[in-house]
Design a protein around this motif. Sequence first.
Motif, PDB file in Angstrom:
ATOM      1  N   ASP A   1      -5.097   4.522  -0.451  1.00 54.97           N
ATOM      2  CA  ASP A   1      -4.622   4.650  -1.834  1.00 54.97           C
ATOM      3  C   ASP A   1      -5.640   4.111  -2.854  1.00 54.97           C
ATOM      4  O   ASP A   1      -5.271   3.853  -4.013  1.00 54.97           O
ATOM      5  CB  ASP A   1      -3.286   3.926  -1.994  1.00 54.97           C
ATOM      6  N   HIS A   2      -6.912   3.864  -2.407  1.00 58.39           N
ATOM      7  CA  HIS A   2      -8.039   3.443  -3.261  1.00 58.39           C
ATOM      8  C   HIS A   2      -7.970   1.961  -3.641  1.00 58.39           C
ATOM      9  O   HIS A   2      -8.876   1.474  -4.311  1.00 58.39           O
ATOM     10  CB  HIS A   2      -8.145   4.254  -4.574  1.00 58.39           C
ATOM     11  N   THR A   3      -6.914   1.250  -3.270  1.00 53.91           N
ATOM     12  CA  THR A   3      -6.741  -0.129  -3.752  1.00 53.91           C
ATOM     13  C   THR A   3      -7.178  -1.148  -2.713  1.00 53.91           C
ATOM     14  O   THR A   3      -7.233  -0.871  -1.509  1.00 53.91           O
ATOM     15  CB  THR A   3      -5.268  -0.414  -4.102  1.00 53.91           C
TER      16      THR A   3
ATOM     17  N   THR B   1      -3.798  -6.979  -7.028  1.00 53.58           N
ATOM     18  CA  THR B   1      -4.262  -5.650  -6.640  1.00 53.58           C
ATOM     19  C   THR B   1      -5.538  -5.341  -7.410  1.00 53.58           C
ATOM     20  O   THR B   1      -5.571  -5.477  -8.640  1.00 53.58           O
ATOM     21  CB  THR B   1      -3.190  -4.588  -6.951  1.00 53.58           C
ATOM     22  N   TRP B   2      -6.598  -4.966  -6.673  1.00 47.01           N
ATOM     23  CA  TRP B   2      -7.873  -4.674  -7.312  1.00 47.01           C
ATOM     24  C   TRP B   2      -8.095  -3.167  -7.332  1.00 47.01           C
ATOM     25  O   TRP B   2      -8.049  -2.499  -6.300  1.00 47.01           O
ATOM     26  CB  TRP B   2      -9.031  -5.344  -6.562  1.00 47.01           C
ATOM     27  N   LEU B   3      -8.357  -2.674  -8.524  1.00 51.30           N
ATOM     28  CA  LEU B   3      -8.638  -1.256  -8.717  1.00 51.30           C
ATOM     29  C   LEU B   3     -10.097  -1.109  -9.094  1.00 51.30           C
ATOM     30  O   LEU B   3     -10.588  -1.769  -9.994  1.00 51.30           O
ATOM     31  CB  LEU B   3      -7.747  -0.675  -9.817  1.00 51.30           C
TER      32      LEU B   3
ATOM     33  N   HIS C   1     -12.269   1.351  -6.781  1.00 49.29           N
ATOM     34  CA  HIS C   1     -12.691   2.522  -6.016  1.00 49.29           C
ATOM     35  C   HIS C   1     -11.851   3.734  -6.415  1.00 49.29           C
ATOM     36  O   HIS C   1     -10.700   3.600  -6.870  1.00 49.29           O
ATOM     37  CB  HIS C   1     -12.558   2.245  -4.517  1.00 49.29           C
ATOM     38  N   THR C   2     -12.411   4.906  -6.185  1.00 55.46           N
ATOM     39  CA  THR C   2     -11.697   6.142  -6.508  1.00 55.46           C
ATOM     40  C   THR C   2     -11.383   6.959  -5.263  1.00 55.46           C
ATOM     41  O   THR C   2     -10.955   8.106  -5.355  1.00 55.46           O
ATOM     42  CB  THR C   2     -12.547   7.007  -7.465  1.00 55.46           C
TER      43      THR C   2
ATOM     44  N   HIS D   1       0.830  -1.207   0.000  1.00 60.31           N
ATOM     45  CA  HIS D   1       0.000   0.000   0.000  1.00 60.31           C
ATOM     46  C   HIS D   1       0.865   1.258   0.000  1.00 60.31           C
ATOM     47  O   HIS D   1       1.938   1.290   0.604  1.00 60.31           O
ATOM     48  CB  HIS D   1      -0.917   0.009   1.229  1.00 60.31           C
TER      49      HIS D   1
ATOM     50  N   GLN E   1      -5.750  -4.894  -1.795  1.00 64.11           N
ATOM     51  CA  GLN E   1      -4.656  -5.835  -2.047  1.00 64.11           C
ATOM     52  C   GLN E   1      -5.074  -7.222  -1.577  1.00 64.11           C
ATOM     53  O   GLN E   1      -5.643  -7.378  -0.484  1.00 64.11           O
ATOM     54  CB  GLN E   1      -3.377  -5.399  -1.310  1.00 64.11           C
TER      55      GLN E   1
END
Length: 636
Positions: free
Chosen positions: A394-396, A421-423, A425-426, A372, A398
Amino acid sequence: MAAPRPQQQPQGNNNANPQIGGGGGSGMGQQHDEMPRPQQYTIPGILHYIQHEWARFEMERAHWEVERAELQARIAFLQGERKGQENLKNDLVRRIKMLEYALKQERAKYHKLKYGTELNQGEVKMPSFESDTKDTEVPAVPQNSQLTWKQGRQLLRQYLQEVGYTDTILDVRSQRVRSLLGLSGSEQNGSVGNEGLASDLPDDPDTEEALKEFDFLVNSEDGEGAGEARSSGDGTEWGKRISENSLAAESKLIDPLPFPSGGGKSFIMGSDDVLESVLGLGDLADLTVSNDDADYSYDVTNKDTFRKTWNPKYTLRSHFDGVRALAFHPVEPVLVTVSEDNTLKLWNLQKTVPAKKSASFDVEPIYTFRAHVGPVLSLAMTSSGQQCYSGGIDHTIQCWNIPSSNVDPYDTYDPSVLAGTWLGHTDAVWGLAYSGIKNRLLSCSADGTVKLWNPQEKNPCIGTYNAEKEHGIPTAVDFNGCDPAHMVASFNTGNAVIYDLETSQTAVVFAGQGETLLAANHINKVVSHPTLPVTITAHEDRNIKFFDNKSGKVIHAMVAHLDAVTSLAVDPNGIYLMSGSHDCSIRLWNLDSKTCVQEITAHRKKSDESIYDVAFHPSKAYIASAGADALAKVFV
């Protein structure tokens, strides 16, 4: 039955002589009234008496058996102690002989080097110990003990002066030695002399504490009397432990057993249901259970009387900033923490070091997860304990493969630990929840959305809720314990919402009080009861509220803490609720009566914040808390 007959005969013959008949009848009647009736024996009464006497006999026999076991244990203990003292004496005699032999050799060598001539000290023979082992029953003090003692003292004084001991030290040491050996000023004068010697000795607490270790030597030359005196100190406690096992076996015949806190601990510390089946809770209902290895189970019928009392045992020190969340492994004594210092850490509670000035243990992390960029805010553990997920500022999100609980902290970096790592969210990911039924993960973010994830898919995000922020900003999420097709999310508006995961529709809305301020309405945590259709929320205004999932109405609301309630956890059996607050306390609540059964002050404040998260271990008797003071604590 024969007594009324004399009265009936005169009545049947009234014409013969009424006066005599009447007078005789009344006289017999008076005698009959004065005579005591014989006691009527009945079969039930006789059986009751026999049963009572038999029970009394059995109880006396049980007491006698227990007393006999205690005496046998005492005898065995005293015999072992006597044998040990004889072995100790023989060992000390051997050591003294060896030291004398070595001293004579050194003295001869020193004399030869200094003067060049042999020192005439008689024939120096290697000591023989065969005679010591042949007969252990020889008296401890020989016939010429008076002379031997004086000679020995003079020789010892001479030796000690050679190595630099002063007379003052010698006097103190000799008094101490004589008091230890039970010898008075007249060499064999009994306890009066001992008291005189003891009064002359300096009052040094460290010395006194050290000398307590040698209490078994006192009166060692007084024979059997000394053995009896020693047994009252050392033997009784050991005897108690032996007798408690006997008492447990006879528990149905003897009065309620007063178990001491130390002796019978290993017998008592089984799981609650085992205790109930063996002994019944009656006499043990007020017992406090405290055992690291005990299974964490509840007696639902009598949960308050057999409640566990939690005590701090482990302190997890390694994070450099507040610990935001924690989660236990499903079966092992292992947990993961996440922190504002950008890291996750893995801890094994079986790898501890004793803490300074405390009965608790300090735990060092066995692995640190780094990926992170910024503080880590949320955590979820899978039901297998092989993976965990973390959400950060950091929006991620893990995804991690958890290393073995026996991993070497100094092993080289293993890139396979970070699984992905899942992206999606903002903004910051404030909450995570995992369900093992369909292997699904829920997340909520400051961007206003709640997302559903399937780790098995290439594009893991399979659903988004509250996309238009219709209910506000989500603060926490949880799967519905009764119906895994539903989930519940809490919002900063004071609302909590149950969503249908399959249709993505709102099922129930738990409405907050609209007339109050938004800040006061803010919900910090929401949890779903594991077995009942109940949702529980923790509020910024110090309240905890209970909602009915069917009707959406408030079942119960209570002011639970002195400051904002930040975290909630329900135990795996659904009987207790644990809450954490910025007032530095953890509170344990009975979900049936909604009463506080224990309060623990756990963490210190930092910037007006204290406890961020609390958790129950799914299968072991552990609870844990995470705090702004950069510590995590585990209670047993």
